[in-house]
Design a protein around this motif. Structure first.
Motif, PDB file in Angstrom:
ATOM      1  N   HIS A  68      63.559 -22.506  59.969  1.00 24.29           N
ATOM      2  CA  HIS A  68      65.023 -22.554  60.122  1.00 24.29           C
ATOM      3  C   HIS A  68      65.629 -23.376  58.978  1.00 24.29           C
ATOM      4  N   ASP A  71      69.399 -25.063  58.860  1.00 26.02           N
ATOM      5  CA  ASP A  71      69.700 -26.322  59.550  1.00 26.02           C
ATOM      6  C   ASP A  71      68.850 -27.462  59.003  1.00 26.02           C
ATOM      7  N   GLU A  74      69.608 -31.230  59.936  1.00 28.55           N
ATOM      8  CA  GLU A  74      69.150 -31.638  61.269  1.00 28.55           C
ATOM      9  C   GLU A  74      67.660 -31.943  61.260  1.00 28.55           C
TER      10      GLU A  74
END
Length: 98
Positions: A68, A71, A74
């Motif tokens: 991912h 993101d 994060e």
């Protein structure tokens, strides 16, 4: 703070890091107050269990980051939170060494 993380593994990693931080702090403070060899042994056993668990969590976070990439902020923030426990553990060991 958990609401900041939308990926499941990031939330799990932050919970593990927070729990380990509080347990390690509690063990260190108890060892400083009691000066008992049993508590030191429990602390060392906790550290022996903590290191492989943290390495596995970091590996899973790395794979999750690759999966991912959009993101990434994060994921990096989660890795930093998990990695912050290592210097704290070294500081605690320094406090307890004679």
């Amino acid at each position: 703070m958990i609401a900041l993380f939308k990926h499941r593994w990031n939330r799990v990693a932050v919970r593990i890091a927070t729990t380990c931080f509080f347990l390690g702090t509690l063990l260190m403070l108890t060892a400083l107050m009691a000066e008992n060899d049993i508590i030191l042994s429990v602390g060392i056993a906790f550290l022996v269990l903590y290191i492989p668990i943290t390495l596995i969590v970091l590996f899973v976070l790395f794979i999750n980051t690759i999966a991912h990439l959009k993101d990434i902020h994060e994921h990096v923030m989660t890795m930093i939170i998990v990695l912050m426990n290592f210097p704290i553990a070294l500081l605690y060991i320094n406090f307890l060494s004679p």
